[in-house]
Design an enzyme around this catalytic site. Structure first.
Site, PDB file in Angstrom:
ATOM      1  N   ASN A 706      39.852  32.159  43.909  1.00 54.96           N
ATOM      2  CA  ASN A 706      38.859  32.966  43.202  1.00 54.96           C
ATOM      3  C   ASN A 706      39.245  33.474  41.823  1.00 54.96           C
ATOM      4  O   ASN A 706      38.354  33.795  41.028  1.00 54.96           O
ATOM      5  CB  ASN A 706      38.482  34.186  44.061  1.00 54.96           C
ATOM      6  CG  ASN A 706      37.838  33.793  45.369  1.00 54.96           C
ATOM      7  OD1 ASN A 706      36.881  33.040  45.387  1.00 54.96           O
ATOM      8  ND2 ASN A 706      38.364  34.294  46.471  1.00 54.96           N
ATOM      9  N   TYR A 707      40.523  33.590  41.515  1.00 53.78           N
ATOM     10  CA  TYR A 707      40.890  34.309  40.294  1.00 53.78           C
ATOM     11  C   TYR A 707      41.756  33.525  39.308  1.00 53.78           C
ATOM     12  O   TYR A 707      41.788  33.876  38.131  1.00 53.78           O
ATOM     13  CB  TYR A 707      41.596  35.624  40.656  1.00 53.78           C
ATOM     14  CG  TYR A 707      40.696  36.572  41.389  1.00 53.78           C
ATOM     15  CD1 TYR A 707      39.599  37.141  40.753  1.00 53.78           C
ATOM     16  CD2 TYR A 707      40.915  36.888  42.724  1.00 53.78           C
ATOM     17  CE1 TYR A 707      38.750  38.001  41.424  1.00 53.78           C
ATOM     18  CE2 TYR A 707      40.070  37.745  43.404  1.00 53.78           C
ATOM     19  CZ  TYR A 707      38.988  38.301  42.750  1.00 53.78           C
ATOM     20  OH  TYR A 707      38.137  39.148  43.409  1.00 53.78           O
ATOM     21  N   MET A 708      42.459  32.508  39.737  1.00 51.05           N
ATOM     22  CA  MET A 708      43.300  31.737  38.824  1.00 51.05           C
ATOM     23  C   MET A 708      42.540  30.502  38.358  1.00 51.05           C
ATOM     24  O   MET A 708      42.111  29.690  39.187  1.00 51.05           O
ATOM     25  CB  MET A 708      44.613  31.327  39.511  1.00 51.05           C
ATOM     26  CG  MET A 708      45.437  32.511  39.972  1.00 51.05           C
ATOM     27  SD  MET A 708      47.114  32.113  40.536  1.00 51.05           S
ATOM     28  CE  MET A 708      46.883  30.666  41.538  1.00 51.05           C
TER      29      MET A 708
END
Length: 748
Positions: A706-708
């Site tokens: 979800n974030y990288m």
């Protein structure tokens, strides 16, 4: 009829000469135009009136197959799909490869049987008009230009060829349905004059701007099978008790969790008992949960589980027709076409509602989202009907229902992660985070300046923004009494933050999913001082930031950068940390396993920043011990190998093995090679054991999914000749197809 266009066809690849090579040696991880999961789709299911579903696709798509239109990929990749529509080209131009396979021509036969759904309001009509204007295609001279006639398929409401644009459109028949149940009944046709075109409203422009698709067809969703009673009794105070099917179903849900930690948690047992008691009734013989013995049901469960294992019985498949949707003429996979089954709610962390009965979802609970001209999918349960039908082309969900446990939330079934719509949505998310690079310095200067502002509201906004930036905290919203008492930045209480001299803050609160956030961090002196001022004169239960809320903070963030939210900060900090750490820590040389350790450590740093925790697995200790035993065994073997090397150099025979067998006499060089191999094996196991120990409480998957930014990982793999399979599972490789062709020198 004017110029025609060549059909864009997928590029065919000869895979024999490339598939046996590691992905790292290929030009890119995904071949150009490779959309293997998007196969030409021949709809075999039937509509509700018994006609083939393949007859529902619009005339525009048939024209694409016949060569009248082609996909234009020269448009901006970040633009919504509806704005990257077909543009006419001269027949002499070389066809451009679209990378997607359109539906086969024979899937569009029998256009006259398509079902059309009348728009419920003038706003819906206007939205349809705007979508029609965006999609430019060549239509038959017999087709007329009537943007406001919603009873006509989209394809017939598209502007005509430019050669006939100046002609006055003739009158158009308006179609009115008499019946949608029998294919033998005819449609009533009334010819009416075309009304003048309406001006686009602001809402229409906005809807068109954020449109995710133009046409959407699918077969609805499926439901778990009905419960089959097994008739096993439980014991109450040592005596067998019979249960009704409804009571037995919920009791079985509880009994099968006997070996989990939930089974003995007081809050889980309390919530289960409260809901089960409602099914039992006040006069039932069972009056206390602790006097119940669910062992007979648990033993039945184990026996059934073993039988299924022995017979290798597979779970029933959902059905091929429910696994796919047709989005703008392209076959796209649906994430999961079955609604959630009934069960006992578990949640994450110490959720206050764990153990509550999550009731069964029925068709009358489900809202479907389809294209305006798509047929309403047949309800799979006889006698039931859908709750509502929507035509919202700004979202990619196909079905939704109200969450039985958290009534203020909705649950969704979306297009799959591998769909182009989901991929473009992900790409936009990371591109927005990349844009924060251009603003981050000025944002930090602004909130640093306001740490000492005389305006308390400004000072609180500055400190809250600092915490969101540095600690990846969520903004936080107020909770109702029936919701989990989770905390975000704006809803921190005085007792959630402790000031430790000279400039440390200790945070302790329940974060998202009721997971406890415990962290002691060193902060700038003005922040430490400001937090102390915010706490002064308040009780432990008072709000730390009493002058602001999430809405006020979000409004401030959007003033700093359009679209800026706490999540954008989190995505930015996660991705920039991964990028910088990999650049700094990756050394030239070394094998793939050593490079993977570097990547895992960088991933760990990101997970710590985002506070992605997990509980230590029950098998962790056994796994570490097993690795340690193997390492000790390898080290003992190394001692014997070194002894045999010395003996070989002296011309002596090697020692016997630990099993008493004679060891083959080899040259000193061969013994040295064996020693190097054994040493490398032992070092790898030591690295694996250390990594397992370091990461036992850190969840790497959440930040990776979800974030990288996946392009950072793909580019790193290409630069360092690491197969992408080592970093991403098959599911993630499909999810991040859009990132696989990134250049090796990509920087976030």
């Amino acid at each position: 009829m004017g110029s025609t266009e060549a059909v864009s066809k997928p590029v065919m690849h000869d895979e024999d000469d490339d598939d046996n090579k590691p992905l790292v040696f290929k030009k890119s991880f995904v071949k150009d135009g490779d959309q293997s999961h998007r196969k030409p789709f021949d709809i075999n299911g039937d509509s509700e009136d018994g006609r083939p579903l393949r007859s529902i696709i619009s005339m525009t798509q048939e024209q694409e197959i016949n060569g009248n239109t082609t996909l234009d990929e020269s448009d901006d990749d970040e633009a919504p799909i509806s704005s990257r529509l077909q543009k006419k080209k001269h027949v002499s131009e070389k066809p451009k490869v679209s990378g997607k396979r359109l539906v086969e021509k024979d899937s569009y036969e029998d256009q006259s049987s398509m079902k059309k759904h009348k728009a419920s309001s003038s706003t819906a009509k206007q939205d349809s008009m705007n979508l029609g204007e965006k999609r430019k295609a060549v239509v038959s001279p017999n087709d007329t230009d009537d943007e406001d006639d919603d009873d006509v398929p989209i394809a017939k409401r598209i502007k005509a060829d430019s050669s006939s644009n100046n002609k006055t459109p003739p009158t158009k028949p308006k179609v009115t349905k008499q019946s949608s149940t029998a294919s033998s009944k005819k449609l009533k046709v009334t010819r009416v004059a075309s009304p003048p075109p309406k001006k686009r409203s602001k809402r229409s422009r906005k809807d068109s701007e954020y449109a995710q698709w133009t046409t959407l067809v699918h077969n609805g969703v499926t439901f778990p099978p009905t419960y089959q009673p097994h008739g096993t009794k439980i014991f109450y105070k040592g005596k067998p008790v019979s249960l009704s099917p409804e009571q037995e179903e919920v009791a079985t849900m509880f009994a099968v969790m006997r070996e989990t930690d939930y089974y003995n948690k007081p809050i889980f047992r309390k919530n289960f008992w409260n809901d089960w008691r409602k099914l039992l009734g006040k006069k039932h013989v069972i009056q206390k949960l602790d006097d119940c013995d669910f062992t007979p049901i648990y033993e039945w469960h184990l026996e059934k589980k073993q039988k299924n294992k022995d017979s290798k019985e597979k779970k029933p498949e959902q059905g091929e027709k429910y696994m796919w949707a047709i989005v703008d003429g392209v076959k796209e996979k649906i994430g999961n076409s079955m609604v959630e089954p009934p069960g006992l709610f578990r949640g994450r962390g110490e959720h206050p509602k764990m153990g509550k009965f999550k009731r069964r979802i029925h068709p009358h609970d489900v809202t479907l989202n389809i294209g305006k001209d798509a047929p309403i999918p047949e309800c799979p349960i006889p006698g039931e009907r859908w709750k509502e039908i929507k035509h919202d082309n700004t979202v990619i969900w196909i079905a939704s229902w109200n969450d039985p446990i958290n009534p203020k939330r909705d649950k969704y079934i979306n297009l799959g992660d591998s769909s182009s719509q989901k991929g473009q949505s992900d790409k936009k998310k990371y591109e927005k985070a990349r844009k924060l690079k251009d603003h981050i310095e000025s944002i930090r200067e602004t909130y640093t300046k306001n740490f000492t502002s005389k305006d308390v509201s400004k000072r609180q906004i500055a400190v809250a923004t600092y915490l969101i930036d540095k600690l990846a905290l969520r903004a936080g919203n107020d909770k109702d009494d029936d919701e989990a008492d989770t905390v975000g930045c704006c809803t921190l209480k005085v007792d959630n933050v402790e000031c430790i001299h000279p400039n440390q803050l200790k945070f302790d609160f329940l974060g998202k999913d009721s997971i406890r956030y415990e962290n002691t961090v060193e902060v700038e002196s003005p922040v430490y001082k400001a937090i102390g001022q915010f706490k002064a004169g308040k009780s432990n239960s008072d709000d730390l930031f009493d002058e602001i809320d999430a809405s006020k903070l979000n409004d401030h963030l959007k003033e700093l950068m359009p679209g800026l939210t706490a999540k954008v900060f989190r995505t930015y900090n996660a991705s920039i940390t991964l990028d910088k750490t990999l650049r700094r820590e990756t050394k030239d040389g070394g094998d793939v396993n050593q490079k993977k350790v570097v990547y895992d450590q960088a991933n760990k740093e990101v997970a710590i920043i985002c506070n992605h925790q997990r509980t230590v697995s029950k098998s962790h200790g056994a796994q570490v011990k097993k690795l340690k035993d193997k390492i000790d065994e390898l080290k003992e073997g190394l001692k014997q190998l070194r002894t045999n090397l010395k003996r070989a150099k002296k011309g002596e025979a090697p020692l016997e093995g630990s099993d008493g067998k004679k060891t083959r006499n080899i040259t000193p060089e061969a013994w040295e090679k064996k020693i190097a191999q054994q040493k490398m094996k032992a070092e790898k196991m030591e690295r694996d054991m250390q990594t397992k120990e370091d990461l036992k409480t850190v969840a790497l998957g959440t930040s990776k999914i979800n974030y990288m930014d996946p392009r950072i990982t793909v580019a790193w793999c290409k630069r360092n000749e690491v197969p992408i399979e080592k970093m991403f599972t098959k599911a993630l490789r499909e999810k991040f197809t859009w990132a696989m062709d990134v250049e090796p020198d990509f920087r976030f």
